[in-house]
Design a protein around this motif. Structure first.
Motif: not given
Length: 256
Positions: A147-160, A173-180, A195-196
């Motif tokens: 975050k300090v270095q302005a690198l963006t991170v998303m959490l992948d498959d956040v319910t798995d 953390v900039a956000g998250c993704k929900l899987s197939r 939940e979603v």
């Protein structure tokens, strides 16, 4: 050289020798906000030549995480993404990265140095995957550094899997993704849908992005709209493909 350094050097040599078997394909992340479709980024996806996108690649990644060579694999993927984005200044890539790599003592520092050298900082973001289980405190520290270095991170498959859902509350953390898997469950389970819906509310309140992956049908796209999820991904829009086969998107066209 320490035993850990020796092991990593060995892993790097093994990955380097196997790199001819690797390739990357890319799939667009689509914004459907205000009824209009636009590409906001492309996710890079590792393929093992001859194994396709199915269980073979999954098994390879599982093995690489179990023996620690995933860090070297993630370094290789990053190098390929940097080479691609350098020639495409309009291109934004979301890079799948193992929790084990994020938690590694030097991966984040080395990744930042490589992106600065390639002049692609701001074009490359990270999707922290959930298939391995790294220490959450170490991850939190690495994410703060990113975050300090302005690198963006998303959490992948956040319910798995081993998704560190608690980290979603972090400003790192900039956000998250929900899987197939979640997309399918949303059509079948009221509990999952509730939940979603709550997760979407949290993301909206915190100003975080949320992406619904694996959209393949009109019903699934309508589901995203019903849930007020405006970032989507899936075969409904575009299958993963090589950059040469994605030139219909201006971001994928080299400049110069």
């Amino acid at each position: 050289m320490s035993q850990s350094s020796l092991s990593e050097a060995t892993a790097r040599m093994q990955v380097h020798s196997a790199a001819s078997r690797f390739s990357l394909v890319y799939q667009p992340v689509i914004s459907i906000a205000a009824g209009k479709r636009s590409v906001v980024a492309f996710e890079s996806l590792l393929r093992i030549n001859g194994l396709g996108a199915g269980e073979g690649t999954v098994q390879f990644i599982t093995k690489a995480e179990s023996d620690g060579s995933i860090v070297a694999v993630d370094r290789w993927v990053l190098s390929q993404v940097i080479a691609l984005t350098r020639a495409r200044p309009r291109l934004s890539v979301w890079l799948n990265t193992s929790q084990l790599s994020i938690a590694h003592p030097t991966f984040v520092t080395d990744a930042l140095a490589a992106m600065k050298a390639g002049q692609v900082v701001g074009q490359v973001s990270f999707e922290m995957t959930e298939t391995a289980d790294a220490d959450e405190k170490i991850l939190a520290k690495r994410l703060e550094d990113m975050k300090v270095q302005a690198l963006t991170v998303m959490l992948d498959d956040v319910t798995d899997g081993f998704a560190k859902r608690g980290l979603l509350l972090s400003e790192s953390v900039a956000g998250c993704k929900l899987s197939r898997q979640t997309t399918v469950a949303l059509l079948e389970s009221e509990r999952v849908r509730a939940e979603v819906q709550q997760l979407v509310k949290v993301c909206r309140r915190l100003g975080k992005r949320i992406v619904l992956e694996g959209i393949e049908t009109t019903d699934e796209l309508r589901l995203a709209m019903d849930l007020d999820i405006t970032l989507c991904q899936g075969y409904y829009f575009c299958k993963p493909a090589s950059p040469a086969n994605l030139l219909q998107y201006p971001q994928m066209r080299p400049v110069g």
